[in-house]
Design a protein around this motif. Sequence first.
Motif, PDB file in Angstrom:
ATOM      1  N   LEU A   1       0.827  -1.203   0.000  1.00 10.79           N
ATOM      2  CA  LEU A   1       0.000   0.000   0.000  1.00 10.79           C
ATOM      3  C   LEU A   1       0.864   1.257   0.000  1.00 10.79           C
ATOM      4  O   LEU A   1       1.986   1.264   0.501  1.00 10.79           O
ATOM      5  N   LEU A   2       0.303   2.330  -0.521  1.00  6.73           N
ATOM      6  CA  LEU A   2       0.900   3.655  -0.439  1.00  6.73           C
ATOM      7  C   LEU A   2       0.097   4.477   0.547  1.00  6.73           C
ATOM      8  O   LEU A   2      -1.118   4.617   0.402  1.00  6.73           O
ATOM      9  N   SER A   3       0.761   5.021   1.559  1.00  3.18           N
ATOM     10  CA  SER A   3       0.084   5.959   2.446  1.00  3.18           C
ATOM     11  C   SER A   3      -0.109   7.273   1.721  1.00  3.18           C
ATOM     12  O   SER A   3       0.835   7.809   1.112  1.00  3.18           O
ATOM     13  N   SER A   4      -1.309   7.815   1.784  1.00  2.00           N
ATOM     14  CA  SER A   4      -1.567   9.089   1.112  1.00  2.00           C
ATOM     15  C   SER A   4      -0.719  10.214   1.693  1.00  2.00           C
ATOM     16  O   SER A   4      -0.470  11.224   1.026  1.00  2.00           O
ATOM     17  N   SER A   5      -0.221  10.044   2.926  1.00  2.00           N
ATOM     18  CA  SER A   5       0.650  11.064   3.513  1.00  2.00           C
ATOM     19  C   SER A   5       1.976  11.150   2.766  1.00  2.00           C
ATOM     20  O   SER A   5       2.679  12.165   2.865  1.00  2.00           O
ATOM     21  N   SER A   6       2.321  10.115   1.990  1.00  2.00           N
ATOM     22  CA  SER A   6       3.598  10.087   1.285  1.00  2.00           C
ATOM     23  C   SER A   6       3.654  11.060   0.116  1.00  2.00           C
ATOM     24  O   SER A   6       4.739  11.289  -0.430  1.00  2.00           O
TER      25      SER A   6
END
Length: 263
Positions: free
Chosen positions: A2-7
């Motif tokens: 997954l990719l954290s949207s905070s990234s």
Amino acid sequence: MLLSSSSVFPEPTAAAFEMAATVGYDGLEVMVWTDAVSQDAGALKGLADHYDVPVLSVHAPCLLVTQRVWSSDPWERLTRAAQLAESLGAPTVVVHPPFRWQGDYARNFAEGLTRVRGRHPDLTFAVENMFPVKMAGRWVVPYNPGWDPTETGFDAYTLDLSHCAASRIDALEMADRMGAGLRHVHLGDGTGEGRDEHLVPGRGNQPCAELLRSLAGRGFTGSVALEINTRKAASRPAREADLREALEFARRHLEPSPAVTQG
């Protein structure tokens, strides 16, 4: 994976879906914050469908800057995060230990979390390890009862390697303490210099590769979310390059196993 949207900050939540699709992530962790899209189930569903990137975890609004998101009541914020996760089909809610000044929420967090979990039995509430902070020249622990959730004991945990670096502890030992409760990983590197850095894995000195290789042997059945800091990226292509490097690192070191859910 997954990719954290905070990234992708300072770009908005919608950009996280686009970049996750472009780079090749399996899904998204939505950090609920002041961006209205991150709070809106309908908008998030639309983006997930458009980019074919499902939301597979929701990070409750636990940061200092999100203390007024949805409500000033932290129990209400946690409940709303659970409802958002259910509406999106995301199995995991990431939650921080409470701040000391949060009244009833801080005093009764463990018991209250058990009650919330009872109302949402299909969700995993994974409590994240945090870190002390330096204020006015001294180290302060702003969390109650502390930054290490294993000292209290919970059913499920999120292991954050950047936070391990900031607290100057061994991430593998923290994973051992979490044991079977380790359900979610925030993958990001750090240098151990006492601050939260969220570097691309491999750019610091944390045992990111070793932790990933150990997950299958730990019986891990959760998901791994890349949570890195790309604020200094000069352009969208530069940000995507960091996200791609992080994803390639994770996939290279994560031991393949049918027991491991990669999204």
